[in-house]
Design a protein around this motif. Structure first.
Motif, PDB file in Angstrom:
ATOM      1  N   VAL A  16       0.855  -1.190   0.000  1.00  0.00           N
ATOM      2  CA  VAL A  16       0.000   0.000   0.000  1.00  0.00           C
ATOM      3  C   VAL A  16       0.888   1.236   0.000  1.00  0.00           C
ATOM      4  N   GLU A  17       0.660   2.125  -0.945  1.00  0.00           N
ATOM      5  CA  GLU A  17       1.436   3.360  -1.042  1.00  0.00           C
ATOM      6  C   GLU A  17       0.565   4.524  -0.592  1.00  0.00           C
ATOM      7  N   VAL A  18       1.121   5.399   0.233  1.00  0.00           N
ATOM      8  CA  VAL A  18       0.393   6.558   0.741  1.00  0.00           C
ATOM      9  C   VAL A  18       1.116   7.823   0.308  1.00  0.00           C
ATOM     10  N   ARG A  19       0.353   8.744  -0.292  1.00  0.00           N
ATOM     11  CA  ARG A  19       0.924  10.022  -0.726  1.00  0.00           C
ATOM     12  C   ARG A  19      -0.021  11.154  -0.384  1.00  0.00           C
ATOM     13  N   GLY A  20       0.546  12.299  -0.080  1.00  0.00           N
ATOM     14  CA  GLY A  20      -0.234  13.501   0.128  1.00  0.00           C
ATOM     15  C   GLY A  20      -0.802  13.618   1.519  1.00  0.00           C
ATOM     16  N   ALA A  21      -1.541  14.715   1.723  1.00  0.00           N
ATOM     17  CA  ALA A  21      -2.171  14.986   3.012  1.00  0.00           C
ATOM     18  C   ALA A  21      -3.555  15.558   2.764  1.00  0.00           C
ATOM     19  N   GLY A  22      -4.435  15.353   3.748  1.00  0.00           N
ATOM     20  CA  GLY A  22      -5.805  15.820   3.616  1.00  0.00           C
ATOM     21  C   GLY A  22      -6.772  14.676   3.814  1.00  0.00           C
ATOM     22  N   PRO A  23      -8.030  14.855   3.429  1.00  0.00           N
ATOM     23  CA  PRO A  23      -8.998  13.762   3.539  1.00  0.00           C
ATOM     24  C   PRO A  23      -8.505  12.549   2.749  1.00  0.00           C
ATOM     25  N   ALA A  24      -8.724  11.366   3.306  1.00  0.00           N
ATOM     26  CA  ALA A  24      -8.191  10.147   2.685  1.00  0.00           C
ATOM     27  C   ALA A  24      -9.057   9.699   1.508  1.00  0.00           C
ATOM     28  N   VAL A  25      -8.372   9.235   0.456  1.00  0.00           N
ATOM     29  CA  VAL A  25      -9.034   8.660  -0.713  1.00  0.00           C
ATOM     30  C   VAL A  25      -8.369   7.327  -1.015  1.00  0.00           C
ATOM     31  N   LEU A  59      -4.401  13.651  -7.617  1.00  0.00           N
ATOM     32  CA  LEU A  59      -5.169  13.877  -6.394  1.00  0.00           C
ATOM     33  C   LEU A  59      -4.303  14.152  -5.163  1.00  0.00           C
ATOM     34  N   ALA A  60      -3.027  13.772  -5.224  1.00  0.00           N
ATOM     35  CA  ALA A  60      -2.191  13.783  -4.019  1.00  0.00           C
ATOM     36  C   ALA A  60      -1.862  15.180  -3.512  1.00  0.00           C
ATOM     37  N   ASP A  61      -2.103  16.221  -4.308  1.00  0.00           N
ATOM     38  CA  ASP A  61      -1.835  17.574  -3.824  1.00  0.00           C
ATOM     39  C   ASP A  61      -2.913  18.054  -2.848  1.00  0.00           C
ATOM     40  N   ALA A  62      -4.074  17.387  -2.869  1.00  0.00           N
ATOM     41  CA  ALA A  62      -5.184  17.832  -2.022  1.00  0.00           C
ATOM     42  C   ALA A  62      -5.700  16.760  -1.074  1.00  0.00           C
ATOM     43  N   TYR A  63      -5.259  15.517  -1.267  1.00  0.00           N
ATOM     44  CA  TYR A  63      -5.808  14.404  -0.491  1.00  0.00           C
ATOM     45  C   TYR A  63      -4.691  13.471  -0.040  1.00  0.00           C
ATOM     46  N   VAL A  65      -3.781  10.121  -0.451  1.00  0.00           N
ATOM     47  CA  VAL A  65      -4.142   9.073  -1.398  1.00  0.00           C
ATOM     48  C   VAL A  65      -3.530   7.754  -0.955  1.00  0.00           C
ATOM     49  N   VAL A  66      -4.380   6.748  -0.814  1.00  0.00           N
ATOM     50  CA  VAL A  66      -3.947   5.401  -0.447  1.00  0.00           C
ATOM     51  C   VAL A  66      -4.134   4.529  -1.691  1.00  0.00           C
ATOM     52  N   ALA A  67      -3.024   4.159  -2.325  1.00  0.00           N
ATOM     53  CA  ALA A  67      -3.077   3.437  -3.591  1.00  0.00           C
ATOM     54  C   ALA A  67      -2.574   2.014  -3.419  1.00  0.00           C
ATOM     55  N   PHE A  68      -3.290   1.057  -4.020  1.00  0.00           N
ATOM     56  CA  PHE A  68      -2.899  -0.342  -3.912  1.00  0.00           C
ATOM     57  C   PHE A  68      -3.461  -1.083  -5.128  1.00  0.00           C
ATOM     58  N   ASP A  69      -2.654  -1.957  -5.688  1.00  0.00           N
ATOM     59  CA  ASP A  69      -3.031  -2.640  -6.933  1.00  0.00           C
ATOM     60  C   ASP A  69      -3.801  -3.919  -6.607  1.00  0.00           C
ATOM     61  N   TYR A  70      -5.065  -3.754  -6.234  1.00  0.00           N
ATOM     62  CA  TYR A  70      -5.851  -4.922  -5.830  1.00  0.00           C
ATOM     63  C   TYR A  70      -6.115  -5.853  -7.007  1.00  0.00           C
TER      64      TYR A  70
END
Length: 288
Positions: A16-25, A59-63, A65-70
């Motif tokens: 799981v990769e996490v980028r950015g800050a703010g509300p989670a997406v 999206l990572a400039d405003a949120y 972002v939790v990205a994962f290749d499901y």
């Protein structure tokens, strides 16, 4: 970029990769661009090998972002008898937990869109739900079961078929009666399991249970006619959005039908972000 690992329902783990800050997406996409021959094959079929990365970057400039290749994970580690809606939701919540996220927005496309709907009716952790390429009401669950059963049959009884070369065919030129599925028996079986479990699902009946802001979109040309090899199935993703738009809007959905786009083109970054990003911004204001 912070990396985490989530333990899924079958004991396998996913990065799981996490980028950015703010509300989670939560984005069930591959955050790393595909390279080499696989990337070339994707381009032939009109798919951007850097699709996931483009969505994350967009999206990572405003949120957060939790990205994962499901999808990549289930193809690499098939779950032939356990890929049920309940277990898919269990996996998505495990990803959120691994990333340290309580509430999150969800954007998924195609079968990962219907997975988002399952999350929304099984948990109160969503602050927004976006479904692309799969209708929230009138979903083709029976048709997709027929397609996946045919795919499974072809995986167990493979036959040689032509493969594309050179410039990729347009959607109108694809002959679905000769396309090589390229999947193994176990890979195909897990989607039979998923759609079998969804046969009794009434997507219209669950609408009153949805509380978060919601968005759905599809290309106006997202209609696939499968040939005799596939059982002569017609799968319509755009039809329910156009035909039941008033019903969807009455249930709180923001609906977009993207002119001239098919299933593949409607999922590309240049078409998704202009719809998704402003809607997310408006939805995020409601939780601030």
């Amino acid at each position: 970029m912070p990396m985490h690992r989530a333990r899924l329902h079958d004991g396998a783990s996913i990065e799981v990769e996490v980028r950015g800050a703010g509300p989670a997406v939560l984005l069930p996409v591959n955050p790393r661009p595909v390279e080499g021959p696989q990337a070339d094959a994707m381009r032939e079929w009109g798919v951007d090998p850097a699709l996931g990365r483009g969505l994350v970057d967009g999206l990572a400039d405003a949120y957060r972002v939790v990205a994962f290749d499901y999808e990549g994970h289930v193809f690499a580690t098939p779950k032939p008898h356990t890929l049920t809606p309940a277990n898919v939701v269990r996996d998505m919540l495990a990803v959120a937990d691994a990333a340290g996220v309580d509430r999150f927005a969800w954007y998924g496309y195609s079968w990962l869109a219907l997975s988002g709907l399952q999350i929304a009716i099984r948990t109160d952790r969503l602050w927004a739900l976006a479904m692309g390429g799969f209708p929230p009401i009138g979903g083709p669950y029976a048709e997709m079961l027929q397609v996946t059963l045919a795919t499974h049959r072809m995986a167990t009884e493979p036959r040689p078929v032509p493969t594309p070369s050179g410039a990729g065919p347009s959607p109108d030129e694809i002959d679905w009666s000769t396309v090589d599925t390229g999947v193994s028996e176990l890979q195909a079986r897990q989607f039979v399991t998923l759609y079998e479990a969804l046969q009794g699902f009434d997507d219209a009946a669950v609408q009153p249970r949805l509380r978060c802001p919601r968005l759905c979109f599809a290309g106006s040309a997202d209609e696939i006619e499968y040939g005799e090899r596939w059982g002569g199935v017609h799968v319509s993703m755009a039809g329910p959005l156009a035909g039941r738009r008033a019903e969807l809007e009455a249930h709180g959905w923001q609906v977009h039908v993207l002119p001239g786009l098919d299933h593949t083109s409607a999922m590309q970054v240049t078409n998704v972000l202009p719809v998704l990003r402003p809607w997310l911004a408006a939805a995020a204001e409601l939780i601030c």
